[in-house]
Scaffold this active site. Sequence first.
Site, PDB file in Angstrom:
ATOM      1  N   LYS A  13      39.396  59.106  94.014  1.00  0.00           N
ATOM      2  CA  LYS A  13      38.617  59.040  95.265  1.00  0.00           C
ATOM      3  C   LYS A  13      39.303  59.801  96.396  1.00  0.00           C
ATOM      4  O   LYS A  13      38.686  60.610  97.072  1.00  0.00           O
ATOM      5  CB  LYS A  13      38.431  57.573  95.717  1.00  0.00           C
ATOM      6  CG  LYS A  13      37.682  56.690  94.749  1.00  0.00           C
ATOM      7  CD  LYS A  13      37.377  55.328  95.347  1.00  0.00           C
ATOM      8  CE  LYS A  13      38.592  54.508  95.693  1.00  0.00           C
ATOM      9  NZ  LYS A  13      39.432  54.093  94.541  1.00  0.00           N
ATOM     10  N   ARG A  88      33.986  47.604  98.978  1.00  0.00           N
ATOM     11  CA  ARG A  88      34.589  47.186  97.712  1.00  0.00           C
ATOM     12  C   ARG A  88      33.982  45.889  97.212  1.00  0.00           C
ATOM     13  O   ARG A  88      34.355  45.410  96.145  1.00  0.00           O
ATOM     14  CB  ARG A  88      36.083  46.985  97.913  1.00  0.00           C
ATOM     15  CG  ARG A  88      36.956  48.139  97.396  1.00  0.00           C
ATOM     16  CD  ARG A  88      38.389  47.805  97.710  1.00  0.00           C
ATOM     17  NE  ARG A  88      39.348  48.488  96.901  1.00  0.00           N
ATOM     18  CZ  ARG A  88      40.022  49.571  97.290  1.00  0.00           C
ATOM     19  NH1 ARG A  88      39.764  50.123  98.446  1.00  0.00           N
ATOM     20  NH2 ARG A  88      40.935  50.083  96.512  1.00  0.00           N
ATOM     21  N   ARG A 122      51.593  58.452  90.176  1.00  0.00           N
ATOM     22  CA  ARG A 122      51.162  58.969  91.474  1.00  0.00           C
ATOM     23  C   ARG A 122      52.309  58.965  92.481  1.00  0.00           C
ATOM     24  O   ARG A 122      53.118  58.054  92.515  1.00  0.00           O
ATOM     25  CB  ARG A 122      50.021  58.084  91.985  1.00  0.00           C
ATOM     26  CG  ARG A 122      49.436  58.524  93.284  1.00  0.00           C
ATOM     27  CD  ARG A 122      48.017  58.102  93.416  1.00  0.00           C
ATOM     28  NE  ARG A 122      47.844  56.662  93.540  1.00  0.00           N
ATOM     29  CZ  ARG A 122      46.661  56.092  93.717  1.00  0.00           C
ATOM     30  NH1 ARG A 122      45.572  56.812  93.752  1.00  0.00           N
ATOM     31  NH2 ARG A 122      46.567  54.786  93.834  1.00  0.00           N
ATOM     32  N   ARG A 155      53.683  54.377  95.990  1.00  0.00           N
ATOM     33  CA  ARG A 155      53.102  53.217  96.661  1.00  0.00           C
ATOM     34  C   ARG A 155      53.578  51.940  95.974  1.00  0.00           C
ATOM     35  O   ARG A 155      53.721  51.904  94.763  1.00  0.00           O
ATOM     36  CB  ARG A 155      51.570  53.300  96.575  1.00  0.00           C
ATOM     37  CG  ARG A 155      50.970  54.095  97.695  1.00  0.00           C
ATOM     38  CD  ARG A 155      49.506  54.358  97.491  1.00  0.00           C
ATOM     39  NE  ARG A 155      48.706  53.182  97.165  1.00  0.00           N
ATOM     40  CZ  ARG A 155      47.373  53.192  97.087  1.00  0.00           C
ATOM     41  NH1 ARG A 155      46.718  54.305  97.315  1.00  0.00           N
ATOM     42  NH2 ARG A 155      46.716  52.105  96.783  1.00  0.00           N
ATOM     43  N   ARG A 166      44.804  45.508  90.125  1.00  0.00           N
ATOM     44  CA  ARG A 166      43.837  46.249  90.951  1.00  0.00           C
ATOM     45  C   ARG A 166      42.640  46.698  90.111  1.00  0.00           C
ATOM     46  O   ARG A 166      41.500  46.699  90.586  1.00  0.00           O
ATOM     47  CB  ARG A 166      44.518  47.452  91.612  1.00  0.00           C
ATOM     48  CG  ARG A 166      45.480  47.019  92.711  1.00  0.00           C
ATOM     49  CD  ARG A 166      46.446  48.114  93.087  1.00  0.00           C
ATOM     50  NE  ARG A 166      45.792  49.255  93.671  1.00  0.00           N
ATOM     51  CZ  ARG A 166      46.265  50.503  93.610  1.00  0.00           C
ATOM     52  NH1 ARG A 166      47.388  50.753  92.966  1.00  0.00           N
ATOM     53  NH2 ARG A 166      45.609  51.485  94.170  1.00  0.00           N
TER      54      ARG A 166
END
Length: 210
Positions: A13, A88, A122, A155, A166
């Site tokens: 996203k 969400r 990431r 993160r 998640r």
Amino acid sequence: MKLVLIGAPAAGKGTQAARLVEHYSIAHISTGDMLREEVAKETELGKEAKAIMNAGGLVSDEIIIAMVKERIKKDDCKNGFILDGFPRTVVQAEKLDEMVTLDKVVYINAPDEVMLERLTARQTCPKCGATYNKLFLPPKTAGICDKCGAELTQRKDDTVEAGKARIATFHEQSEPLVEFYTKKGILFEVDGTAAIDDITKAIIEGLGEN
Ligand code: AMP
């Protein structure tokens, strides 16, 4: 142009939003980035959100809705915006409906195992917000941001454990949005496992521009 991007964590996203805001000259609204700023500034909201975010849960609808309501009033949203990470939940989507009329909702779909693998690889730039991925979008120099030279970080919620939570949260609370927007006739789906450029192309085509 008022768009929403839906997708599980690490579906792409943020990467696609960064490209689309350039293409359409519209604002990028990432509720995750807004919350991370609050956490960094150690505001009351940030303190409240931190533990929830690190555990892979969702911050309350009330807080998020109030945040977005204020954000979309800003000048940079006059030409339109992309909401990345909001709504969400169906409650958030219903509230958003009362605030604006959306043009399209893009659902970036990818299998759980792909997202989990990507998520743990990431890296983010704490200074300019650029994102990288050791697997398929590495920086030119390992660990250093191409754009601003800052040292890249991971993160706190991009660990295997938080990542699994998640993804589960996505299936439970956010996936019903696919049906919600399909029924409204404004959703289209793109394959999140395709190459980054191909996904951007598919989205722009899906939005009615070649
Ligand atoms: P993201 O950067 O979009 O992955 O968001 C990071 C975290 O911020 C999420 O895992 C949630 O804890 C929180 N968050 C972001 N957007 C929302 C939202 N719309 N509703 C509730 N929590 C959110």
